[in-house]
Design an enzyme around this catalytic site. Structure first.
Site, mmCIF file in Angstrom:
data_model
loop_
_atom_site.group_PDB
_atom_site.id
_atom_site.type_symbol
_atom_site.label_atom_id
_atom_site.label_comp_id
_atom_site.label_asym_id
_atom_site.label_seq_id
_atom_site.Cartn_x
_atom_site.Cartn_y
_atom_site.Cartn_z
ATOM 1 N N LEU A 22 -9.506 -5.089 12.844
ATOM 2 C CA LEU A 22 -8.376 -4.110 12.451
ATOM 3 C C LEU A 22 -8.852 -3.265 11.070
ATOM 4 C CD1 LEU A 22 -6.046 -2.443 13.933
ATOM 5 C CD2 LEU A 22 -4.604 -4.045 12.989
ATOM 6 N N GLU A 23 -8.915 -4.316 10.161
ATOM 7 C CA GLU A 23 -8.902 -3.526 8.767
ATOM 8 C C GLU A 23 -10.101 -4.695 8.136
ATOM 9 O OE1 GLU A 23 -4.914 -4.125 8.040
ATOM 10 O OE2 GLU A 23 -5.292 -6.189 7.783
ATOM 11 N N GLY A 29 -11.329 -10.269 14.929
ATOM 12 C CA GLY A 29 -10.101 -10.425 14.725
ATOM 13 C C GLY A 29 -9.558 -11.587 14.016
ATOM 14 N N ARG A 80 4.851 -21.618 22.445
ATOM 15 C CA ARG A 80 3.554 -20.890 22.085
ATOM 16 C C ARG A 80 2.497 -21.080 23.649
ATOM 17 N NH1 ARG A 80 -0.238 -22.078 17.239
ATOM 18 N NH2 ARG A 80 -1.426 -20.181 18.075
ATOM 19 N N HIS A 119 -10.468 -24.956 17.227
ATOM 20 C CA HIS A 119 -9.093 -25.457 16.623
ATOM 21 C C HIS A 119 -8.269 -25.845 17.890
ATOM 22 C CE1 HIS A 119 -9.273 -22.498 12.849
ATOM 23 N NE2 HIS A 119 -9.933 -23.475 12.763
ATOM 24 N N SER A 160 -9.090 -12.899 9.712
ATOM 25 C CA SER A 160 -8.840 -12.476 8.458
ATOM 26 C C SER A 160 -9.750 -13.084 7.343
ATOM 27 C CB SER A 160 -7.554 -12.912 7.914
ATOM 28 O OG SER A 160 -7.097 -14.193 8.062
ATOM 29 N N CYS A 180 -5.054 -43.318 21.351
ATOM 30 C CA CYS A 180 -6.638 -43.649 21.835
ATOM 31 C C CYS A 180 -7.366 -42.343 21.564
ATOM 32 C CB CYS A 180 -6.500 -43.986 23.382
ATOM 33 S SG CYS A 180 -6.072 -42.714 24.497
HETATM 34 N N1 APR Z 1 -7.519 -5.698 16.644
HETATM 35 C C1 APR Z 1 -8.508 -6.492 15.975
HETATM 36 N N2 APR Z 1 -8.080 -7.021 14.844
HETATM 37 C C2 APR Z 1 -6.713 -7.255 14.362
HETATM 38 C C3 APR Z 1 -5.838 -6.818 15.449
HETATM 39 C C4 APR Z 1 -6.136 -5.835 16.701
HETATM 40 N N3 APR Z 1 -5.266 -5.261 17.391
HETATM 41 N N4 APR Z 1 -4.594 -7.015 15.104
HETATM 42 C C5 APR Z 1 -4.755 -7.889 14.166
HETATM 43 N N5 APR Z 1 -5.995 -7.876 13.581
HETATM 44 C C6 APR Z 1 -6.772 -8.618 12.471
HETATM 45 C C7 APR Z 1 -5.964 -8.859 11.251
HETATM 46 O O1 APR Z 1 -6.283 -7.671 10.322
HETATM 47 C C8 APR Z 1 -6.462 -10.001 10.622
HETATM 48 O O2 APR Z 1 -7.657 -9.685 9.932
HETATM 49 O O3 APR Z 1 -6.808 -10.067 13.084
HETATM 50 C C9 APR Z 1 -6.667 -10.755 11.702
HETATM 51 C C10 APR Z 1 -5.993 -11.992 12.149
HETATM 52 O O4 APR Z 1 -5.996 -12.688 10.985
HETATM 53 P P1 APR Z 1 -4.915 -14.070 11.030
HETATM 54 O O5 APR Z 1 -3.580 -13.756 11.461
HETATM 55 O O6 APR Z 1 -5.241 -14.886 9.514
HETATM 56 O O7 APR Z 1 -5.518 -15.123 12.153
HETATM 57 P P2 APR Z 1 -6.856 -15.849 12.373
HETATM 58 O O8 APR Z 1 -8.003 -15.202 11.123
HETATM 59 O O9 APR Z 1 -7.269 -16.073 13.719
HETATM 60 O O10 APR Z 1 -6.386 -17.318 11.408
HETATM 61 C C11 APR Z 1 -7.447 -18.455 11.376
HETATM 62 O O11 APR Z 1 -5.951 -19.802 10.549
HETATM 63 O O12 APR Z 1 -3.698 -20.609 10.692
HETATM 64 C C12 APR Z 1 -5.094 -20.883 11.017
HETATM 65 O O13 APR Z 1 -5.567 -22.417 12.993
HETATM 66 C C13 APR Z 1 -4.960 -21.088 12.654
HETATM 67 O O14 APR Z 1 -7.059 -20.271 13.830
HETATM 68 C C14 APR Z 1 -5.972 -19.655 12.777
HETATM 69 C C15 APR Z 1 -6.671 -19.669 11.318
#
Ligand code: APR
Length: 229
Positions: free
Chosen positions: A198-199, A171, A55, A105, A173, A116
């Site tokens: 995105l949604e 961005g 990553r 995170h 979820s 430590c």
């Molecule tokens: N533009 C805007 N939003 C987007 C895009 C895009 N191009 N592509 C995807 N998304 C949105 C999706 O619709 C979704 O709601 O980004 C979100 C990604 O959600 P996750 O994959 O759940 O990522 P995140 O919310 O950052 O996860 C939170 O969970 O697993 C842990 O530590 C990890 O920091 C992470 C945390």
């Protein structure tokens, strides 16, 4: 106007870095228990270091997109009235020029000693028996906050949420707390709240406004409208 922005994996999706829960996301390919918990690291440190080494390489070869650039432009205009709290462990905000970025995170470009607890800039590849540069113990781990561990900056983040005039979530979820609860924390303290995703996320209904579309399009549009306003 004091603004707190929360970003998640979606802001980096258009830079080519995968999200976690979209179709084909990271958690479909790797069991969270194995690569994102202290127990998983204890069970197989080499596998976990391999996961984060990959990553880290991915993130270093990615470039910030127009959404990261727009937030850096906004900071250039309003300075310390803007704070970015990111759930992301990539450094795309910093590489776009943002200075005030708190990685709740952790970060791929930081390493931590499991003995430590001190941290340092991570090398591109880490291995289980790398000695800690501070205490020399061979207990190096990625400086990533795993499930079941306390995120960084929590007290300071709540302070800033309570002072914010505007909270913007980009961005993410809305699946993972405490970040998913920030919108309520800010709203209860009187902030206006906006989601750019995105949604509609799980928490979309908690926001005063939710705009949907790719971040590289709707974030610059929002920043431009804010700066014109
Ligand atoms: N533009 C805007 N939003 C987007 C895009 C895009 N191009 N592509 C995807 N998304 C949105 C999706 O619709 C979704 O709601 O980004 C979100 C990604 O959600 P996750 O994959 O759940 O990522 P995140 O919310 O950052 O996860 C939170 O969970 O697993 C842990 O530590 C990890 O920091 C992470 C945390």
């Amino acid at each position: 106007m004091k603004i707190v922005i929360l970003t998640g994996a979606g802001i980096s999706a258009e830079s080519g870095l995968g999200t976690f829960r979209d179709a084909g996301g990271l958690w479909e390919k790797y069991p969270i228990e194995q690569v994102a918990t202290p127990e998983g690291f204890a069970a197989d440190p080499a596998l976990v270091h391999g996961f984060y080494n990959a990553r880290r390489a991915n993130s270093q070869s990615a470039a910030p997109n127009a959404a990261h650039d727009a937030l850096a432009k906004l900071e250039g205009k309003i300075g310390e009235n803007l704070l970015i709290v990111t759930q992301n462990v990539d450094d795309l905000h910093e590489r776009a020029g943002s200075k005030s970025v708190w990685h709740m995170h952790g970060a791929l470009n930081r390493a931590k000693c499991a003995a430590c607890e001190q941290t340092w800039n991570a090398p591109s590849e880490m291995h289980p028996d790398d000695p800690c540069p501070h205490c020399r113990t061979p207990a190096t781990r990625p400086d990533i906050v795993w499930f079941g561990e306390m995120p960084y900056y929590m007290e300071e983040i709540y302070d800033r949420l309570h002072q914010a005039d505007l909270f913007v979530s980009i961005g993410t979820s809305g699946n993972v707390y405490p970040a998913a609860g920030f919108v309520q924390e800010a709203a209860n303290a009187g902030a206006r709240t906006l989601e750019l995703n995105l949604e509609p996320s799980l928490g979309a209904s908690s926001f005063d406004e939710s705009r949907n579309g790719p971040a590289s399009q709707i974030v610059p549009e929002w920043v431009d409208s804010l700066l014109k306003g």
